[in-house]
Scaffold this active site. Sequence first.
Site, PDB file in Angstrom:
ATOM      1  CG  ASP A  69      -8.637  24.915 -29.384  1.00 21.26           C
ATOM      2  OD1 ASP A  69      -8.099  25.365 -29.628  1.00 21.26           O
ATOM      3  OD2 ASP A  69      -7.877  24.634 -28.251  1.00 21.26           O
ATOM      4  NE  ARG A  95       2.764  27.726 -28.509  1.00 20.72           N
ATOM      5  CZ  ARG A  95       1.622  28.445 -28.792  1.00 20.72           C
ATOM      6  NH1 ARG A  95       1.748  27.930 -29.974  1.00 20.72           N
ATOM      7  NH2 ARG A  95       0.836  28.496 -27.710  1.00 20.72           N
ATOM      8  NE  ARG A 138      -1.672  34.458 -25.476  1.00 24.24           N
ATOM      9  CZ  ARG A 138      -1.359  34.040 -26.328  1.00 24.24           C
ATOM     10  NH1 ARG A 138      -2.041  33.021 -27.343  1.00 24.24           N
ATOM     11  NH2 ARG A 138       0.172  33.573 -26.053  1.00 24.24           N
ATOM     12  CB  CYS A 191      -7.531  30.489 -28.142  1.00 25.64           C
ATOM     13  SG  CYS A 191      -7.276  28.502 -28.519  1.00 25.64           S
ATOM     14  CG  HIS A 230      -2.885  28.414 -24.309  1.00 26.85           C
ATOM     15  ND1 HIS A 230      -1.547  28.939 -24.119  1.00 26.85           N
ATOM     16  CD2 HIS A 230      -3.357  28.443 -25.537  1.00 26.85           C
ATOM     17  CE1 HIS A 230      -1.471  29.984 -25.155  1.00 26.85           C
ATOM     18  NE2 HIS A 230      -2.692  29.286 -26.074  1.00 26.85           N
ATOM     19  CD  GLN A 279      -5.701  32.692 -26.349  1.00 28.70           C
ATOM     20  OE1 GLN A 279      -4.756  32.430 -27.029  1.00 28.70           O
ATOM     21  NE2 GLN A 279      -6.426  33.816 -26.747  1.00 28.70           N
TER      22      GLN A 279
HETATM   23  N1  NVA Z   1      -5.835  23.599 -28.335  1.00 30.40           N
HETATM   24  C1  NVA Z   1      -5.047  23.778 -29.306  1.00 30.40           C
HETATM   25  C2  NVA Z   1      -4.432  25.592 -28.869  1.00 30.40           C
HETATM   26  C3  NVA Z   1      -3.698  26.322 -30.140  1.00 30.40           C
HETATM   27  C4  NVA Z   1      -3.249  27.853 -29.800  1.00 30.40           C
HETATM   28  C5  NVA Z   1      -3.483  23.314 -29.144  1.00 30.40           C
HETATM   29  O1  NVA Z   1      -3.049  23.117 -28.110  1.00 30.40           O
HETATM   30  O2  NVA Z   1      -2.923  23.053 -30.306  1.00 30.40           O
HETATM   31  N1   CP Z   2      -4.242  31.138 -29.305  1.00 29.93           N
HETATM   32  C1   CP Z   2      -2.286  30.693 -29.259  1.00 29.93           C
HETATM   33  O1   CP Z   2      -1.599  30.837 -28.141  1.00 29.93           O
HETATM   34  O2   CP Z   2      -2.132  31.276 -31.281  1.00 29.93           O
HETATM   35  P1   CP Z   2      -0.808  30.661 -31.586  1.00 29.93           P
HETATM   36  O3   CP Z   2      -1.036  28.956 -31.600  1.00 29.93           O
HETATM   37  O4   CP Z   2      -0.494  31.097 -33.220  1.00 29.93           O
HETATM   38  O5   CP Z   2       0.519  31.145 -30.904  1.00 29.93           O
END
Ligand code: NVA
Ligand code: CP
Length: 314
Positions: free
Chosen positions: A229, A113, A297, A269, A140, A143
């Site tokens: 989101d 990540r 997930r 998500c 992502h 997800q």
């Molecule tokens: N769009 C959000 C998703 C978090 C799971 C982010 O990138 O922070």
């Molecule tokens: N939706 C998602 O990826 O959650 P986290 O940021 O908690 O991993």
Amino acid sequence: MTDKNATAHKTLRHFLQLTDLSRAELIHVLERARIIKDKFKRYEPYQPLHDRTLAMVFEKASTRTRVSFEAGMYQMGGAVIHLTTNDSQLGRSEPIEDTARVVSRMVDLVMIRTFEQSRIERFSEYSRVPVINGLTNEYHPCQILADVFTYLEHRESIEGKVVAWIGDANNMAYTWIQAAERLGFKLHFSAPPGYQLEAQRLSGMDPTVYQSFDNPHDACEGADLITTDVWTSMGYEAENEARKKAFANWCVDSSMMARAKPDALFMHCLPAHRGEEVTADVIDGPQSVVWDEAENRLHAQKALMEFLLLGQVN
Ligand code: NVA
Ligand code: CP
């Protein structure tokens, strides 16, 4: 004698974007997720990844991604190593290419990540083992794999359906569009001025797959699924106040849900901010499937890890 890394190289597959899997492969992984979930629910052990190790590299915070990958790998008989920027040499400027070369000699699979997609691409270029995108600024895919799986569990088929995306043109939005193209559904998109999809990122894509709407209520018309989101994704915190103002009318509420089909689902998500991108009555209401979505997930990623390490298991 078999050389572990030489063998891995021949069949090396990454999951950096949803489109790294063909339509047939996505359908296979979604079907395996169903079977693997069923085993889990029946307490039937399934440990095909015995003696395999997953390294997870987190350069941003996580709850769901960490727990689902970690629990999933242990449940499949493997082991997990958890790294963050700050507790590894990445935080002291070791090049990502060097980290990739070293880590991938010691483990069988890597999940990352991070920020720019180019960072995970650079890692994968130097990796001897499959690399999974656990979220970047751009995509992502894990997800969306879970989200489509959740939709299928509740509604059987997603082909020909309409998914309404109400919110930022972020990593989730672009991955939904990729899923729409791969799996044959349509994405309605609505975001405020200044936060639109970038034409350049959609070039080469079938333009009938998505449609942009100025008014978020219109985007919800006849939808089978409404999803949203956070207004401010990780890494964009400096824009938080400006975004709160710009997105004020892009809060998914009961009036938007009422424009969708009566049996429309709601997804997010997570993590969510009740009162910002969604009202509490919608996310905690009867059409919301966000907890299934989060749980899935686990099952979707177990199927993904199985595919990347063992190929198409039947
Ligand atoms: N769009 C959000 C998703 C978090 C799971 C982010 O990138 O922070
Ligand atoms: N939706 C998602 O990826 O959650 P986290 O940021 O908690 O991993």
